[in-house]
Write an enzyme that holds these catalytic residues in place. Structure first.
Site, PDB file in Angstrom:
ATOM      1  N   ASP A 160      47.036  45.652  36.335  1.00 49.97           N
ATOM      2  CA  ASP A 160      46.619  46.875  37.032  1.00 49.97           C
ATOM      3  C   ASP A 160      46.421  48.015  36.020  1.00 49.97           C
ATOM      4  OD1 ASP A 160      47.215  45.598  39.678  1.00 49.97           O
ATOM      5  OD2 ASP A 160      49.226  45.601  38.824  1.00 49.97           O
ATOM      6  N   HIS A 188      52.943  45.657  42.761  1.00 47.72           N
ATOM      7  CA  HIS A 188      51.664  45.007  42.427  1.00 47.72           C
ATOM      8  C   HIS A 188      51.014  44.583  43.745  1.00 47.72           C
ATOM      9  CE1 HIS A 188      48.483  42.652  40.732  1.00 47.72           C
ATOM     10  NE2 HIS A 188      48.892  41.596  41.402  1.00 47.72           N
TER      11      HIS A 188
HETATM   12  N1  LIG Z   1      50.707  39.905  38.973  1.00 45.75           N
HETATM   13  C1  LIG Z   1      49.392  39.791  38.797  1.00 45.75           C
HETATM   14  O1  LIG Z   1      48.752  40.724  38.282  1.00 45.75           O
HETATM   15  C2  LIG Z   1      48.635  38.556  39.206  1.00 45.75           C
HETATM   16  C3  LIG Z   1      47.282  38.431  38.882  1.00 45.75           C
HETATM   17  C4  LIG Z   1      46.598  37.270  39.245  1.00 45.75           C
HETATM   18  C5  LIG Z   1      47.253  36.263  39.933  1.00 45.75           C
HETATM   19  N2  LIG Z   1      48.564  36.424  40.267  1.00 45.75           N
HETATM   20  C6  LIG Z   1      49.300  35.374  40.962  1.00 45.75           C
HETATM   21  O2  LIG Z   1      49.639  34.344  40.030  1.00 45.75           O
HETATM   22  C7  LIG Z   1      49.900  33.138  40.748  1.00 45.75           C
HETATM   23  C8  LIG Z   1      49.212  31.965  40.078  1.00 45.75           C
HETATM   24  O3  LIG Z   1      47.832  32.121  40.104  1.00 45.75           O
HETATM   25  P1  LIG Z   1      46.860  30.918  39.659  1.00 45.75           P
HETATM   26  O4  LIG Z   1      45.479  31.440  39.829  1.00 45.75           O
HETATM   27  O5  LIG Z   1      47.255  30.355  38.360  1.00 45.75           O
HETATM   28  O6  LIG Z   1      47.153  29.880  40.825  1.00 45.75           O
HETATM   29  P2  LIG Z   1      46.848  28.321  40.867  1.00 45.75           P
HETATM   30  O7  LIG Z   1      46.949  27.924  42.291  1.00 45.75           O
HETATM   31  O8  LIG Z   1      45.623  28.004  40.080  1.00 45.75           O
HETATM   32  O9  LIG Z   1      48.081  27.696  40.070  1.00 45.75           O
HETATM   33  C9  LIG Z   1      49.385  27.785  40.528  1.00 45.75           C
HETATM   34  C10 LIG Z   1      50.117  26.603  39.972  1.00 45.75           C
HETATM   35  O10 LIG Z   1      51.497  26.751  40.281  1.00 45.75           O
HETATM   36  C11 LIG Z   1      52.001  25.485  40.562  1.00 45.75           C
HETATM   37  N3  LIG Z   1      53.270  25.600  41.279  1.00 45.75           N
HETATM   38  C12 LIG Z   1      53.469  25.842  42.596  1.00 45.75           C
HETATM   39  N4  LIG Z   1      54.781  25.817  42.876  1.00 45.75           N
HETATM   40  C13 LIG Z   1      55.419  25.586  41.702  1.00 45.75           C
HETATM   41  C14 LIG Z   1      56.777  25.436  41.351  1.00 45.75           C
HETATM   42  N5  LIG Z   1      57.735  25.515  42.280  1.00 45.75           N
HETATM   43  N6  LIG Z   1      57.087  25.196  40.078  1.00 45.75           N
HETATM   44  C15 LIG Z   1      56.123  25.093  39.147  1.00 45.75           C
HETATM   45  N7  LIG Z   1      54.802  25.205  39.417  1.00 45.75           N
HETATM   46  C16 LIG Z   1      54.471  25.450  40.686  1.00 45.75           C
HETATM   47  C17 LIG Z   1      50.899  24.780  41.330  1.00 45.75           C
HETATM   48  O11 LIG Z   1      51.050  23.367  41.287  1.00 45.75           O
HETATM   49  C18 LIG Z   1      49.679  25.254  40.560  1.00 45.75           C
HETATM   50  O12 LIG Z   1      49.320  24.362  39.511  1.00 45.75           O
HETATM   51  C19 LIG Z   1      49.447  33.408  42.182  1.00 45.75           C
HETATM   52  O13 LIG Z   1      50.593  33.740  42.941  1.00 45.75           O
HETATM   53  C20 LIG Z   1      48.556  34.630  42.042  1.00 45.75           C
HETATM   54  O14 LIG Z   1      48.501  35.373  43.236  1.00 45.75           O
HETATM   55  C21 LIG Z   1      49.255  37.544  39.913  1.00 45.75           C
HETATM   56  O1  LIG Z   2      46.238  36.742  43.461  1.00 50.20           O
HETATM   57  C1  LIG Z   2      45.928  37.801  44.039  1.00 50.20           C
HETATM   58  O2  LIG Z   2      46.094  37.995  45.251  1.00 50.20           O
HETATM   59  C2  LIG Z   2      45.310  38.930  43.257  1.00 50.20           C
HETATM   60  C3  LIG Z   2      46.025  39.204  41.975  1.00 50.20           C
HETATM   61  O3  LIG Z   2      47.339  39.616  42.179  1.00 50.20           O
HETATM   62  C4  LIG Z   2      45.266  40.234  41.168  1.00 50.20           C
HETATM   63  O4  LIG Z   2      45.707  41.387  41.096  1.00 50.20           O
HETATM   64  O5  LIG Z   2      44.213  39.878  40.629  1.00 50.20           O
END
Ligand SMILES: NC(=O)c1ccc[n+]([C@@H]2O[C@H](COP(=O)([O-])OP(=O)(O)OC[C@H]3O[C@@H](n4cnc5c(N)ncnc54)[C@H](O)[C@@H]3O)[C@@H](O)[C@H]2O)c1
Ligand SMILES: O=C(O)C[C@H](O)C(=O)O
Length: 325
Positions: A160, A188
């Protein structure tokens, strides 16, 4: 390369953020170009094979700093001796899922992972939660790790922060590097508050260099809803930019910075109830985050910080009610 390798554990390693993150960690961008690392990739059983494929590709890069890789579905093994834990894997919200269901599902992940960190990690463990809802997932993990200092549990608002820098740089037609003292407050989520009243461009307050309508009606919602806009455009949530922000967060935590944004446990500063993992303006000194003190908060900012903090309080109350903390 005399130094003992630092163990870095990444959960959700087979996911899209994992794929954008692991190669950068192995190349030295997380901890520094002279710090050897060992990677531990934690996945659910169904995704272990895919994580093993990523590990094969890591091998094929022949990174000089990468001293070993393990892939496992056992959290105790994954966090054993870890000094950095990047908790990326989380349960995404799916159609028809209520907020309570989402928190419950994530409690089932972050509670046990917090306990595994408590029981197995190195004494200097630092935890960054990326998986959403990141602030509250971090709180859940922290509450299951009573032997780890509470301040070692953080959540990511650096994406962010970087989004806010980029939007402001484009508006003022200045290089990103000219912007100082940017701050994201709160959760967030769409309630977050990107603050231009302390940010400076060319030594002058940023809010005074843009018109109020742009700040209120364009800048704040664009930054706060950027995650949803990326999902809409890409058909998947942000991955490379999220991985980049995770690298920035940990690098600055370890190596120091005078000002950035991170969600860290509140000590009550700025009226944020103690214990909530909320985003603040922070510095990192001697490997520890410190909340930057003494900022004046005007009524416009106060209202927005309070709204985001209220949401964090509601999430904390909900996970308490569900018995997750
Ligand atoms: N804070 C931020 O700024 C931000 C930004 C983008 C995404 N995110 C979040 O990050 C997370 C991951 O995003 P992504 O695009 O990589 O998702 P994704 O679905 O591509 O990958 C998530 C992975 O986590 C694994 N997983 C699920 N439960 C698990 C566990 N108990 N132990 C280990 N691995 C496990 C799944 O098998 C999968 O491979 C999501 O929650 C998304 O919303 C946060
Ligand atoms: O995974 C999401 O819902 C969005 C993510 O947290 C982001 O800020 O890009």
């Amino acid at each position: 390369m005399a130094q003992t390798p630092v163990k870095v554990t990444v959960t959700g390693a087979a996911g899209q953020i994992g794929y954008a993150l692991l190669f950068r960690i192995a190349s030295g961008q997380l901890l520094g170009a002279d710090v050897p690392v060992k990677l531990s990739l934690l996945e659910i059983p169904q995704a272990v094979k895919a994580a093993e494929g990523t590990a094969m590709e890591l091998d094929d890069c022949a990174f000089p700093l990468l001293s070993g890789i393990e892939v496992t579905d056992d959290a105790n093994k994954a966090f054993d001796g870890a000094s950095v834990a990047l908790l990326v894997g989380a349960r995404p919200r799916t159609a028809g899922m209520e907020r309570g269901d989402l928190l419950q599902a994530n409690g089932g992940i972050f509670g046990p992972q917090g306990k595994a960190i408590n029981d197995n990690a190195a004494d200097d463990i630092r935890v960054l939660v990326v998986g959403n809802p990141a602030n509250t997932n971090s709180l859940i993990a922290q509450q299951h790790a009573p032997d780890v200092p509470a301040e070692r549990f953080t959540a990511m608002t650096r994406l962010d922060h970087n989004r806010a820098l980029s939007q402001l740089a484009a508006k003022l037609q200045v290089p990103v590097a000219e912007i100082k003292k940017m701050t994201i407050w709160g959760n967030h989520s769409a309630t977050q508050y990107p603050d231009l009243f302390h940010a400076e461009v060319g030594g002058k307050i940023a809010a005074e260099q843009v018109d109020e309508a742009w700040l209120r009606d364009t800048f704040i919602p664009t930054v706060a809803k950027r995650g949803a806009a990326i999902i809409e455009a890409r058909g998947a949530s942000s991955a490379a930019s999220a991985a980049n922000a995770a690298i920035d967060h940990v690098f600055d935590w370890v190596n120091g910075t005078e000002w950035t944004s991170a969600a860290i446990p509140s000590d009550g500063s700025y009226g944020v109830p103690e214990g909530l993992i909320s985003s603040f303006p922070v510095a990192s000194r001697d490997g520890k985050w410190e909340i930057i003190q003494g900022l004046e908060i005007d009524a416009f900012s106060r209202e927005r910080i309070d709204a985001s903090v209220r949401e964090l309080e509601e999430e904390r109350a909900a996970v308490r009610e569900l018995g997750l903390i």
